[in-house]
Design a protein around this motif. Structure first.
Motif, PDB file in Angstrom:
ATOM      1  N   PRO A 283      -7.139   0.491   1.527  1.00 42.34           N
ATOM      2  CA  PRO A 283      -7.170   0.291   0.076  1.00 42.34           C
ATOM      3  C   PRO A 283      -8.572  -0.092  -0.414  1.00 42.34           C
ATOM      4  O   PRO A 283      -9.298  -0.836   0.247  1.00 42.34           O
ATOM      5  CB  PRO A 283      -6.188  -0.859  -0.138  1.00 42.34           C
ATOM      6  CG  PRO A 283      -6.265  -1.644   1.132  1.00 42.34           C
ATOM      7  CD  PRO A 283      -6.484  -0.626   2.228  1.00 42.34           C
ATOM      8  N   ARG A 284      -8.910   0.396  -1.577  1.00 38.31           N
ATOM      9  CA  ARG A 284     -10.146  -0.030  -2.216  1.00 38.31           C
ATOM     10  C   ARG A 284      -9.894  -1.350  -2.944  1.00 38.31           C
ATOM     11  O   ARG A 284      -8.918  -1.474  -3.690  1.00 38.31           O
ATOM     12  CB  ARG A 284     -10.632   1.033  -3.191  1.00 38.31           C
ATOM     13  CG  ARG A 284     -11.031   2.353  -2.529  1.00 38.31           C
ATOM     14  CD  ARG A 284     -11.519   3.356  -3.556  1.00 38.31           C
ATOM     15  NE  ARG A 284     -11.928   4.609  -2.919  1.00 38.31           N
ATOM     16  CZ  ARG A 284     -12.391   5.666  -3.584  1.00 38.31           C
ATOM     17  NH1 ARG A 284     -12.487   5.610  -4.917  1.00 38.31           N
ATOM     18  NH2 ARG A 284     -12.753   6.759  -2.922  1.00 38.31           N
ATOM     19  N   PRO A 285     -10.764  -2.346  -2.752  1.00 34.68           N
ATOM     20  CA  PRO A 285     -10.532  -3.642  -3.406  1.00 34.68           C
ATOM     21  C   PRO A 285     -10.370  -3.537  -4.912  1.00 34.68           C
ATOM     22  O   PRO A 285      -9.526  -4.226  -5.502  1.00 34.68           O
ATOM     23  CB  PRO A 285     -11.781  -4.448  -3.027  1.00 34.68           C
ATOM     24  CG  PRO A 285     -12.210  -3.861  -1.717  1.00 34.68           C
ATOM     25  CD  PRO A 285     -11.919  -2.395  -1.830  1.00 34.68           C
ATOM     26  N   GLU A 286     -11.148  -2.647  -5.557  1.00 33.23           N
ATOM     27  CA  GLU A 286     -11.023  -2.523  -7.007  1.00 33.23           C
ATOM     28  C   GLU A 286      -9.655  -1.962  -7.401  1.00 33.23           C
ATOM     29  O   GLU A 286      -9.121  -2.296  -8.473  1.00 33.23           O
ATOM     30  CB  GLU A 286     -12.142  -1.645  -7.565  1.00 33.23           C
ATOM     31  CG  GLU A 286     -12.190  -0.217  -7.037  1.00 33.23           C
ATOM     32  CD  GLU A 286     -13.048  -0.050  -5.796  1.00 33.23           C
ATOM     33  OE1 GLU A 286     -13.508   1.089  -5.559  1.00 33.23           O
ATOM     34  OE2 GLU A 286     -13.264  -1.060  -5.079  1.00 33.23           O
ATOM     35  N   ALA A 287      -9.071  -1.122  -6.532  1.00 33.34           N
ATOM     36  CA  ALA A 287      -7.734  -0.600  -6.810  1.00 33.34           C
ATOM     37  C   ALA A 287      -6.689  -1.702  -6.684  1.00 33.34           C
ATOM     38  O   ALA A 287      -5.713  -1.750  -7.442  1.00 33.34           O
ATOM     39  CB  ALA A 287      -7.411   0.552  -5.866  1.00 33.34           C
TER      40      ALA A 287
ATOM     41  N   GLN B  29      -9.465  10.187   2.593  1.00 36.04           N
ATOM     42  CA  GLN B  29     -10.930  10.118   2.587  1.00 36.04           C
ATOM     43  C   GLN B  29     -11.443   8.687   2.733  1.00 36.04           C
ATOM     44  O   GLN B  29     -12.607   8.466   3.077  1.00 36.04           O
ATOM     45  CB  GLN B  29     -11.506  10.749   1.315  1.00 36.04           C
ATOM     46  CG  GLN B  29     -11.071  10.094   0.017  1.00 36.04           C
ATOM     47  CD  GLN B  29      -9.871  10.762  -0.620  1.00 36.04           C
ATOM     48  OE1 GLN B  29      -9.019  11.288   0.100  1.00 36.04           O
ATOM     49  NE2 GLN B  29      -9.817  10.775  -1.943  1.00 36.04           N
ATOM     50  N   ASP B  30     -10.570   7.700   2.498  1.00 33.54           N
ATOM     51  CA  ASP B  30     -10.926   6.294   2.695  1.00 33.54           C
ATOM     52  C   ASP B  30     -10.359   5.747   3.997  1.00 33.54           C
ATOM     53  O   ASP B  30     -10.337   4.528   4.201  1.00 33.54           O
ATOM     54  CB  ASP B  30     -10.408   5.444   1.523  1.00 33.54           C
ATOM     55  CG  ASP B  30     -11.021   5.841   0.193  1.00 33.54           C
ATOM     56  OD1 ASP B  30     -12.229   6.159   0.165  1.00 33.54           O
ATOM     57  OD2 ASP B  30     -10.286   5.854  -0.820  1.00 33.54           O
TER      58      ASP B  30
ATOM     59  N   CYS C  64      -3.623   4.536  -1.062  1.00 34.12           N
ATOM     60  CA  CYS C  64      -4.650   4.655  -0.030  1.00 34.12           C
ATOM     61  C   CYS C  64      -4.805   6.145   0.296  1.00 34.12           C
ATOM     62  O   CYS C  64      -3.810   6.854   0.401  1.00 34.12           O
ATOM     63  CB  CYS C  64      -4.265   3.876   1.223  1.00 34.12           C
ATOM     64  SG  CYS C  64      -4.031   2.107   0.939  1.00 34.12           S
ATOM     65  N   HIS C  65      -6.044   6.593   0.456  1.00 34.14           N
ATOM     66  CA  HIS C  65      -6.305   8.018   0.587  1.00 34.14           C
ATOM     67  C   HIS C  65      -6.948   8.343   1.932  1.00 34.14           C
ATOM     68  O   HIS C  65      -7.630   7.504   2.537  1.00 34.14           O
ATOM     69  CB  HIS C  65      -7.206   8.483  -0.548  1.00 34.14           C
ATOM     70  CG  HIS C  65      -6.650   8.171  -1.913  1.00 34.14           C
ATOM     71  ND1 HIS C  65      -5.632   8.897  -2.471  1.00 34.14           N
ATOM     72  CD2 HIS C  65      -6.970   7.190  -2.803  1.00 34.14           C
ATOM     73  CE1 HIS C  65      -5.345   8.390  -3.666  1.00 34.14           C
ATOM     74  NE2 HIS C  65      -6.136   7.359  -3.900  1.00 34.14           N
TER      75      HIS C  65
ATOM     76  N   TYR D 243      -7.772  -2.426   9.486  1.00 36.15           N
ATOM     77  CA  TYR D 243      -8.567  -3.018   8.410  1.00 36.15           C
ATOM     78  C   TYR D 243      -9.754  -3.772   8.997  1.00 36.15           C
ATOM     79  O   TYR D 243      -9.560  -4.693   9.801  1.00 36.15           O
ATOM     80  CB  TYR D 243      -7.715  -3.990   7.601  1.00 36.15           C
ATOM     81  CG  TYR D 243      -6.709  -3.347   6.674  1.00 36.15           C
ATOM     82  CD1 TYR D 243      -6.703  -3.659   5.316  1.00 36.15           C
ATOM     83  CD2 TYR D 243      -5.745  -2.459   7.147  1.00 36.15           C
ATOM     84  CE1 TYR D 243      -5.775  -3.089   4.448  1.00 36.15           C
ATOM     85  CE2 TYR D 243      -4.820  -1.881   6.295  1.00 36.15           C
ATOM     86  CZ  TYR D 243      -4.834  -2.202   4.952  1.00 36.15           C
ATOM     87  OH  TYR D 243      -3.914  -1.632   4.114  1.00 36.15           O
TER      88      TYR D 243
ATOM     89  N   THR E 238       0.843  -1.191   0.000  1.00 42.36           N
ATOM     90  CA  THR E 238       0.000   0.000   0.000  1.00 42.36           C
ATOM     91  C   THR E 238       0.879   1.242   0.000  1.00 42.36           C
ATOM     92  O   THR E 238       2.049   1.196   0.369  1.00 42.36           O
ATOM     93  CB  THR E 238      -0.914   0.026   1.238  1.00 42.36           C
ATOM     94  OG1 THR E 238      -0.106  -0.006   2.422  1.00 42.36           O
ATOM     95  CG2 THR E 238      -1.877  -1.144   1.225  1.00 42.36           C
TER      96      THR E 238
ATOM     97  N   LEU F 113     -13.205  -6.194   4.990  1.00 45.89           N
ATOM     98  CA  LEU F 113     -12.248  -5.800   3.958  1.00 45.89           C
ATOM     99  C   LEU F 113     -11.145  -6.841   3.829  1.00 45.89           C
ATOM    100  O   LEU F 113     -10.733  -7.191   2.703  1.00 45.89           O
ATOM    101  CB  LEU F 113     -11.652  -4.429   4.290  1.00 45.89           C
ATOM    102  CG  LEU F 113     -10.541  -3.926   3.360  1.00 45.89           C
ATOM    103  CD1 LEU F 113     -11.027  -3.828   1.924  1.00 45.89           C
ATOM    104  CD2 LEU F 113     -10.009  -2.577   3.840  1.00 45.89           C
TER     105      LEU F 113
END
Length: 392
Positions: A155-159, A150-151, A147-148, A184, A124, A188
Motif C-alpha cells: 500500500p502507498r501511505p498516501e492511499a 506495479q507497487d 494495492c497494485h 512489507y 488492503t 513502510l
C-alpha cells in the motif's frame, strides 16, 4: 407459521473458499499424474518428533484436562514473550501476550475488542478473506486500500491516509502477505504505524509467516521499540506454520496490557481458554527447536527459488509477487475469470490453487499459489502442468 431466520450478516457471506476449491479434485482424471494441492497454506512436512512427544505427554496429563488461564498458559506466555523480545531486540513481557485458538481467533478477538457495529476497519485489496468475513459478520464496515502489482502489492501511505476518516478504528495488514507473499519493508511499516498514531487508530499487524523471512534479513521491523507502541499497535501470530500444528489451533496476540485485558473479556465468551496441551508443548518447543525452524525456513526458501525458476520457463504465466508461503501468479486467460482459470487448471492439469477474486476486486487475472505445501521435486513438475493448461 413463519420460518425461523438466520443472522443476515452471516447468511449473506459466501461459503468458505477452501472447501469450494477442494471440491475440484473430483474433476481431475489424473492425466498428468497425482494431484498437486497448492490451495490451503499447510506445512509440507511433519512436526518435529519431539513436538509430537510433548503433545502426547501433555494430552495425557490430568493437569491439562481442566480449564486454564484465559490469557494463556503462563509458561507459553513467558516463552513467547522472550522469543518476541529476541526477534525484535526489545523487551516484551508476558503481560503483553494473550494466547488464542489460532490466529483467526486472535484477529476476531482483537477486532471485537477495538471495533463495533458501524465502525470501519481498513484492509488492503487484496486481503485475507477470513479477515474480511470476520468484520462483515460482526457488523463492522470494511474500507479497502488498493494495492497494485506495479507497487509490489504494497500500500502507498498516501492511499492509506486518504482512507482514514471518522469512524475508522484500525488498519489491518498481513506481512509477509496472504495472498500475495509481499513482504512489507521495515520503513513502510514504520510510516504506517506513525500514520495510525497520528490519527489515533490501531495498526493490527498479522505476522503469521514471519518465521519464513530470509534468515539474514534481521528484525522484520522496529515497531515494538517505539515508545508507547502499546497505545496503537496489536501484533498477531500463528504457531501453525512454524511448528507444523495447524490442527492444534494456537495463536498469539502481542499488545499492551490494557489491550490484553479487553481481549480476555472477549475470549472468556468465545472459548474461555485456548487448547492447553499444545500450549504446554509449545512452551518447550520454542526454546528447543530453533535449529529445526531455521532448517525449515531454508527449505521454504528453496521451494520459492524452485517455483521462480519453473515459472520463468512457462510462457504466459507470470509470478507477480512471492514471499514466505505464497506466490501471486498472473494467468494468461484473457477471456476467463480467475475462478474459471483456477477451475480449468485443476480440472485439466491437476493443480489446485485459489482464484485471486476470492481476495478482493480487480484480481481476475491472478491465482494464489501456496507453494510451501509442495517439496522441490513436486514444484519442478509444475512447469509441464501450467504449460499443458495454456492460453493458446
Amino acid at each position: 407459521m413463519p420460518a425461523a431466520r438466520f443472522n443476515p450478516l452471516v447468511k449473506t457471506l459466501a461459503a468458505p473458499p477452501i472447501p469450494e476449491v477442494q471440491a475440484w479434485k473430483r474433476e481431475y482424471v489424473g492425466s498428468h499424474g497425482p494431484l498437486i494441492d497448492l490451495s490451503q497454506a499447510v506445512p509440507g512436512y511433519p512436526p518435529h518428533s519431539d513436538m509430537l512427544g510433548w503433545l502426547g505427554e501433555a494430552a495425557s496429563s490430568v493437569s491439562m484436562a481442566g480449564y486454564g488461564d484465559i490469557e494463556g498458559e503462563p509458561e507459553l506466555r513467558a516463552a513467547y514473550a522472550e522469543w518476541v523480545s529476541e526477534i525484535y531486540t526489545t523487551d516484551i513481557n508476558p503481560a503483553n501476550i494473550h494466547i488464542t485458538s489460532g490466529c483467526n481467533q486472535a484477529f476476531m478477538a482483537a477486532m471485537t475488542a477495538i471495533a463495533g457495529p458501524g465502525d470501519t476497519v481498513l484492509l488492503t485489496n487484496p486481503c485475507y478473506f477470513n479477515h474480511e468475513t470476520t468484520l462483515e459478520m460482526s457488523g463492522v464496515k470494511v474500507g479497502y486500500v488498493d494495492c497494485h502489482a506495479q507497487d509490489g502489492f504494497l500500500p502507498r501511505p498516501e492511499a492509506v491516509e486518504a482512507m482514514i476518516r471518522d469512524g475508522v478504528r484500525a488498519l489491518a495488514i498481513v506481512t509477509p502477505n496472504n495472498p500475495t507473499g509481499a513482504t512489507y519493508p521495515a520503513g513502510l511499516l514504520q510510516v504506517l504505524f506513525e500514520l495510525c498514531r497520528k490519527h489515533g487508530i490501531w495498526l493490527v499487524l498479522d505476522e503469521t509467516y514471519r518465521d519464513f523471512l530470509p534468515l539474514d534479513a534481521g528484525a522484520p521491523h522496529g515497531l515494538l521499540s517505539n515508545p508507547g507502541w502499546q497505545d496503537n499497535l496489536i501484533g498477531l501470530y500463528s504457531f501453525s506454520k512454524s511448528f507444523c500444528i495447524p490442527g492444534h489451533r494456537v495463536g498469539a496476540v502481542t499488545a499492551g496490557s490494557a489491550v490484553v485485558a479487553q481481549i480476555a473479556k472477549v475470549m472468556d465468551n468465545l472459548q474461555i481458554c485456548a487448547p492447553r496441551p499444545p500450549q504446554a508443548a509449545l512452551a518447550k518447543a520454542i526454546p528447543a527447536l530453533g535449529d529445526w525452524r531455521c532448517a525449515n525456513t531454508l527449505e521454504i526458501s528453496a521451494r520459492a527459488s524452485a517455483l521462480i525458476e519453473v515459472m520463468g520457463g512457462v510462457q504466459g504465466w507470470d509470478v507477480a509477487a512471492l514471499g514466505a508461503y505464497f506466490a501471486f501468479v498472473r494467468h494468461p486467460f484473457t477471456d476467463l475469470s480467475a475462478f474459471e482459470a483456477a477451475q480449468r487448471l485443476a480440472r485439466e492439469s491437476g493443480v489446485i490453487t485459489i482464484p485471486g477474486s476470492f481476495f478482493g476486486n480487480g484480481l481476475e487475472r491472478y491465482l494464489r499459489v501456496a507453494f510451501a505445501n509442495a517439496d522441490v521435486a513436486t514444484i519442478c513438475q509444475l512447469g509441464k502442468r501450467f504449460t499443458s493448461c495454456s492460453g493458446d
